[in-house]
Write an enzyme that holds these catalytic residues in place. Structure first.
Site, PDB file in Angstrom:
ATOM      1  N   TRP A 134      36.612  35.722  44.192  1.00  0.00           N
ATOM      2  CA  TRP A 134      36.722  36.136  42.792  1.00  0.00           C
ATOM      3  C   TRP A 134      36.684  34.883  41.906  1.00  0.00           C
ATOM      4  O   TRP A 134      37.356  33.897  42.202  1.00  0.00           O
ATOM      5  CB  TRP A 134      38.050  36.880  42.629  1.00  0.00           C
ATOM      6  CG  TRP A 134      38.367  37.356  41.266  1.00  0.00           C
ATOM      7  CD1 TRP A 134      37.528  38.010  40.412  1.00  0.00           C
ATOM      8  CD2 TRP A 134      39.631  37.246  40.602  1.00  0.00           C
ATOM      9  NE1 TRP A 134      38.199  38.318  39.258  1.00  0.00           N
ATOM     10  CE2 TRP A 134      39.485  37.858  39.349  1.00  0.00           C
ATOM     11  CE3 TRP A 134      40.863  36.698  40.948  1.00  0.00           C
ATOM     12  CZ2 TRP A 134      40.528  37.936  38.440  1.00  0.00           C
ATOM     13  CZ3 TRP A 134      41.905  36.774  40.055  1.00  0.00           C
ATOM     14  CH2 TRP A 134      41.732  37.389  38.811  1.00  0.00           C
ATOM     15  N   ASP A 215      46.323  37.801  48.444  1.00  0.00           N
ATOM     16  CA  ASP A 215      46.082  38.331  47.101  1.00  0.00           C
ATOM     17  C   ASP A 215      45.869  39.840  47.216  1.00  0.00           C
ATOM     18  O   ASP A 215      44.848  40.304  47.747  1.00  0.00           O
ATOM     19  CB  ASP A 215      44.846  37.642  46.495  1.00  0.00           C
ATOM     20  CG  ASP A 215      44.620  38.086  45.053  1.00  0.00           C
ATOM     21  OD1 ASP A 215      45.387  38.920  44.544  1.00  0.00           O
ATOM     22  OD2 ASP A 215      43.649  37.591  44.442  1.00  0.00           O
ATOM     23  N   LYS A 250      45.001  47.542  38.617  1.00  0.00           N
ATOM     24  CA  LYS A 250      44.017  48.534  39.036  1.00  0.00           C
ATOM     25  C   LYS A 250      44.673  49.816  39.518  1.00  0.00           C
ATOM     26  O   LYS A 250      44.313  50.910  39.093  1.00  0.00           O
ATOM     27  CB  LYS A 250      43.132  47.971  40.163  1.00  0.00           C
ATOM     28  CG  LYS A 250      42.573  46.593  39.877  1.00  0.00           C
ATOM     29  CD  LYS A 250      41.494  46.618  38.820  1.00  0.00           C
ATOM     30  CE  LYS A 250      41.367  45.292  38.097  1.00  0.00           C
ATOM     31  NZ  LYS A 250      40.779  44.189  38.767  1.00  0.00           N
TER      32      LYS A 250
HETATM   33  C1  LIG Z   1      40.951  39.506  43.581  1.00  0.00           C
HETATM   34  C2  LIG Z   1      41.810  39.686  42.382  1.00  0.00           C
HETATM   35  N1  LIG Z   1      43.024  39.122  42.362  1.00  0.00           N
HETATM   36  C3  LIG Z   1      43.852  39.258  41.321  1.00  0.00           C
HETATM   37  C4  LIG Z   1      43.486  39.978  40.218  1.00  0.00           C
HETATM   38  C5  LIG Z   1      44.543  40.045  39.152  1.00  0.00           C
HETATM   39  O1  LIG Z   1      44.349  40.758  38.044  1.00  0.00           O
HETATM   40  P1  LIG Z   1      45.454  40.942  36.911  1.00  0.00           P
HETATM   41  O2  LIG Z   1      45.950  39.577  36.521  1.00  0.00           O
HETATM   42  O3  LIG Z   1      44.718  41.617  35.828  1.00  0.00           O
HETATM   43  O4  LIG Z   1      46.569  41.755  37.488  1.00  0.00           O
HETATM   44  C6  LIG Z   1      42.218  40.578  40.170  1.00  0.00           C
HETATM   45  C7  LIG Z   1      41.746  41.327  39.002  1.00  0.00           C
HETATM   46  O5  LIG Z   1      40.597  41.516  38.756  1.00  0.00           O
HETATM   47  C8  LIG Z   1      41.365  40.424  41.284  1.00  0.00           C
HETATM   48  O6  LIG Z   1      40.150  40.985  41.335  1.00  0.00           O
END
Ligand SMILES: Cc1ncc(COP(=O)(O)O)c(C=O)c1O
Length: 402
Positions: A134, A215, A250
């Protein structure tokens, strides 16, 4: 006299996802399809507020008597419920009182807290991240000054995991290095480890004294809450130390409320208390206290069996819709191309897959067909609808060798 302070700054180029979003918004074609942005969409193209969230929100607000601070660690009942959701009720790390959980501003906040904790403990350590990963992992972890290296994870030409190459690279990591691992629904590839591979990885981490940083941003998006945490639970039961970054953006649709948590597992109870004291000091030095509203809603849902049941149903509906669109797109692509090149899309998990076509093909899909995905060909399957899937499949078939 030199330039003023901000005159020293030159303008940075826009984040690639923001660039894709801006182009999509500016496109006036009725055919346009957004497969870029990483949020869930329902059949009407909306990213809805879940019904369980609406109800919990009303109840939380009705019962609220103050807006005074909670704590740097956030809500205790939220942290306890998150630990149970992620590790299960009888996990060895919890029984041994070796896990400590701190509420964070989203999964990103948890990743950054974890990175700062690692740096406080061992500034020279390398964090190994998957290739590809990511896009936000690099700034979130790298900005704390940690060195990042990539381990092979996915073969974009063959559309499959590179598990042997991953192991081979991690065998050569230095003692005490950290390995960032996607717990499920790998972003951007949709390719996850099989149960037997989790076990092999756990053995390697233990033997090579590597610290897993898991993660977990899509728990419940692949199979269900327990199955999607199985890899995390397995690893956390075998290693002496681990970090887990949890996001409820999500699976509860709470994106903008910023709801997440960092779980730190240490080898002893005293070590866990020491880690916690550092995490809290880091939180205070960055943002002081996490936002409360989303975590209050989440904690209320976790504690209330009727609301939790409603959540599980809504989560299952999101998961089923994505799986349905995977199957539908794979079928339409088989029809449009006359071969099975894209069959891998059906079996992958979570919202994302890499289509595996060139950057030029991605550009032509955007410029000629109004279909927007990331330049590495990451597409969000939640952007596929029964009424655009034919158009998307035929466009991909026309441009795939572009
Ligand atoms: C792989 C991954 N880790 C962590 C996150 C953390 O997202 P947020 O900070 O919006 O909770 C995301 C969100 O797209 C993600 O795709």
């Amino acid at each position: 006299m030199g330039p003023l302070l901000f005159q020293r700054l030159s303008r940075l180029s826009a984040d690639s996802i923001l660039g894709v979003m801006a182009k999509y918004r500016a496109d006036s074609s009725p055919l346009k399809v957004d497969l870029g942005v990483g949020v869930y969409r329902d059949l009407s193209g909306n990213t809805p507020v879940l019904d369980c969230v609406r109800r919990a929100e009303r109840e939380v607000l009705a019962a609220q008597t103050t807006k005074s601070y909670v704590a740097a660690a956030g809500r205790e009942e939220f942290n306890g419920a998150v630990e149970e959701l992620v590790l299960g009720s009888a996990h060895a790390a919890r029984r041994g009182r070796r896990a400590r959980t701190v509420q964070s501003p989203g999964g990103c906040g948890a990743l950054r807290l974890g990175a700062e904790l690692i740096r406080a403990a061992a500034p020279g350590v390398t964090v190994h991240i998957s290739d590809p990963t990511w896009g936000n992992h690099t700034p979130l972890l790298g900005s704390s000054g940690l060195r990042l290296e990539r381990y092979p994870y996915y073969d974009t030409a063959a559309n499959q995991l590179r598990f042997e190459a991953m192991l081979e690279r991690l065998e050569r990591a230095a003692d005490g290095d950290v390995v960032l691992i996607h717990a499920c629904c790998h972003n951007p590839t949709g390719a996850d480890l099989a149960p037997a591979q989790w076990q092999v990885l756990a053995e390697l981490l233990v033997r090579r004294r590597l610290v897993p940083f898991l993660d977990l941003a899509y728990q419940g998006f692949a199979v269900d809450l327990d199955a999607d945490a199985a890899g995390v639970r397995l690893i956390a039961s075998q290693v002496p130390e681990a970090l887990i970054a949890v996001s409820f953006s999500k699976n509860l649709g709470l994106y903008r409320e910023r709801v997440g948590a960092l779980i730190a597992i240490s080898e002893s109870e005293a070590g866990a208390d020491a880690s916690l004291s550092h995490v809290l000091q880091i939180a205070r030095s960055i943002y002081s206290m996490p936002p409360d509203h989303g975590a209050a809603i989440a904690a209320h849902i976790f504690a209330n069996p009727a609301l939790k049941g409603e959540w599980l149903e809504e989560l299952a509906a999101m998961r089923t819709r994505i799986a349905d669109m995977r199957a539908l797109l794979a079928r339409q692509l088989r029809e449009a191309t006359g071969d099975g090149t894209f069959d891998f899309i059906r079996a992958q998990r979570g919202m994302f897959s890499l289509l595996g076509v060139s950057a030029q093909a991605v550009e032509r899909l955007r410029d000629e067909h109004h279909i927007y995905m990331m330049s590495d060909s990451r597409m969000n399957l939640a952007g596929i609808m029964p009424d655009n899937v034919n158009y998307v499949a035929e466009s991909i078939a026309a441009e795939r060798f572009g």
